[in-house]
Design an enzyme around this catalytic site. Structure first.
Site, mmCIF file in Angstrom:
data_model
loop_
_atom_site.group_PDB
_atom_site.id
_atom_site.type_symbol
_atom_site.label_atom_id
_atom_site.label_comp_id
_atom_site.label_asym_id
_atom_site.label_seq_id
_atom_site.Cartn_x
_atom_site.Cartn_y
_atom_site.Cartn_z
ATOM 1 N N ASP A 1 15.429 -65.414 37.705
ATOM 2 C CA ASP A 1 14.568 -64.233 37.862
ATOM 3 C C ASP A 1 13.179 -64.492 37.293
ATOM 4 O OD1 ASP A 1 16.618 -61.636 38.527
ATOM 5 O OD2 ASP A 1 17.521 -63.408 37.638
ATOM 6 N N ASP B 1 16.381 -65.387 42.530
ATOM 7 C CA ASP B 1 15.146 -64.629 42.342
ATOM 8 C C ASP B 1 14.038 -65.547 41.837
ATOM 9 O OD1 ASP B 1 16.317 -62.387 43.298
ATOM 10 O OD2 ASP B 1 16.244 -61.232 41.443
ATOM 11 N N ASN C 1 18.585 -61.465 45.388
ATOM 12 C CA ASN C 1 18.271 -60.362 46.294
ATOM 13 C C ASN C 1 16.797 -60.365 46.712
ATOM 14 O OD1 ASN C 1 18.260 -59.622 43.377
ATOM 15 N ND2 ASN C 1 17.234 -57.778 44.111
ATOM 16 N N HIS D 1 22.673 -52.824 37.102
ATOM 17 C CA HIS D 1 23.466 -53.524 38.121
ATOM 18 C C HIS D 1 24.963 -53.530 37.804
ATOM 19 C CE1 HIS D 1 19.718 -54.693 39.922
ATOM 20 N NE2 HIS D 1 19.357 -55.375 38.851
#
Length: 433
Positions: free
Chosen positions: A144, A171, A204, A297
């Site tokens: 991320d 990510d 995602n 999440h």
């Protein structure tokens, strides 16, 4: 008053005080990238990745559509004894057209060796170092990432680490449909990603699908080609590779994973091929965590966990890395929600520096399987010392200084006796239709 009670209370107050002393720094803005008027044929966004035994894939982008997909390389500065011809691709996304994306595989390469290389017959000289053939081997781990001031801090700290391979569990750029952000991300990570292999899987923020207009993962697949074909996979979204005595499996949280899916069948076949005498360590990465005590999440990984956890347990996976949750957490060995000395250690490390900020809210009381958790940006380092021991450390970004905040020695399941006599059972599970 009982002196023992006073002592205990003093210790608790001291611990609480120390815990509250750390004040997390404020979020940082997105980085700004000034326009760089490079010649159209000069390579940009250079990064490397492992591409099978003793081979490396060099990827770069040029604005010049006629620039050759050639890499010249050698073991001395400015002397290129070898040359490799690769392939190229490009893509369009709404009103955006990418440059020419080059993928060239070089090798066979010697282990633990520095190579100097040039892309497309011009531009600056880069250098890379190949991973070792045997232990010890060190992995830098951060997910991320994004493109903020904290991302830059994380990358600077990783650059101080003597690592062999970077692992990124999803990510990457946080482009989120704005394709020029893929380009700036490529420039941001080039100093590190051109020198050590970056092995990534999708998150995602890589999906970018627009119904009836754009397919998902188009940008990611074009720019970050991983060794899926080399590992018998039909998709760039899941694959495996080996480094020294470690077998690593990169799974896709955003492609089908049920028992009837291609990914599930490929995973079973890949696990059956693992030779724990040759690669005693088995690691798995994917984006959405299965064990997560953060409120962010919650439950998103449950379906994938239900489908695949028994396979990983039967195969004796040592460590599972995930991202997605913008915080850090390390579990004890766990399987099916219960402590199990033969289960994997699960590590969530989605704290690379993304623009969405930290996930600060945890579920209390802390679950019995959760060993350490903290909402801070940072990165991890896994040093696999030998076939039996590895040392894991997590380094918090404390302002602009890396601070080791969590560390633990991890014993391999091979050395713990968990896999003794387990091969027939594994084969039965993995061979089941």
């Amino acid at each position: 008053m009982d002196p023992k009670f006073v002592l205990v209370m003093a210790v608790l107050v001291t611990v609480a005080t120390v815990k509250s002393d750390y004040v997390r720094p404020k979020p940082r803005k997105n980085l700004q990238f000034p326009w760089d008027p490079k010649p159209s044929s000069q390579p940009k966004q250079v990064h490397i990745s492992l591409a099978g035994d003793r081979h490396m894939r060099v990827t770069w982008i040029t604005s010049d559509k006629h620039s050759p997909s050639i890499v010249e390389y050698g073991t001395s500065r400015g002397k290129y004894n070898y040359i490799a011809q690769g392939e190229s691709t490009s893509y369009t996304y709404l009103f955006y057209s990418s440059g020419k994306i080059h993928h060239t595989v070089i090798g066979p390469l010697e282990h633990s060796t520095t190579y100097f290389y040039r892309c497309g017959r011009e531009g600056p000289e880069f250098q890379l170092k190949t991973p070792p053939s045997q232990f010890p081997v060190t992995f830098a781990v951060a997910g991320d990432l994004g493109q903020t001031g904290w991302t830059k801090s994380t990358l600077d700290h990783i650059d101080l680490c003597k690592y062999d391979v970077h692992l990124l569990p999803g990510d990457l750029s946080y482009a989120d449909y704005i394709q020029s952000l893929w380009d700036t991300f490529g420039e941001l990570v080039q100093p590190l990603a051109s020198a050590r292999p970056w092995m990534v899987t999708e998150g995602n923020h890589e999906k970018e699908n627009i119904m009836l207009l754009e397919d998902g993962f188009q940008s990611y697949n074009a720019r970050w080609k991983m060794p899926f074909k080399e590992s018998g996979s039909s998709s760039n979204l899941y694959y495996s590779f080996e480094v020294a005595g470690v077998h690593l499996i990169m799974l896709g949280s955003y492609t089908d994973y049920d028992e009837y899916s291609d990914q599930y069948r490929w995973l079973k076949a890949d696990l059956l091929k693992v030779d724990r005498k040759r690669t005693p360590w088995l690691l798995v990465l994917f984006h959405v965590p299965w064990y997560n005590s953060n409120r962010a999440h919650q439950g998103e990984g449950d379906n994938m966990k239900e489908a695949m956890e028994s396979l990983l347990y039967a195969a004796g996976v040592d460590i599972v890395f995930a991202g997605h949750v913008h915080a850090y957490e390390r579990s004890k060995r766990v399987y099916n929600g219960r402590l199990d000395r033969c289960g994997p250690v699960h590590i969530t490390i989605g704290d690379g520096g993304n623009r969405e900020g930290l996930a600060r809210q945890y579920i209390n009381p802390q679950p019995h399987w959760s060993d350490f958790r903290e909402a801070s940006f940072g990165h991890g380092e896994l040093k696999v010392v030998n076939s039996t021991h590895s040392f894991w450390s997590w380094h918090r970004n404390d302002d602009d200084e890396p601070v080791r905040s969590d560390q633990v020695w991890i014993n391999s399941l091979v050395s713990s006796g968990c896999l003794a006599g387990k091969r027939p059972e594994l084969r039965t599970i993995l061979m089941a239709p």
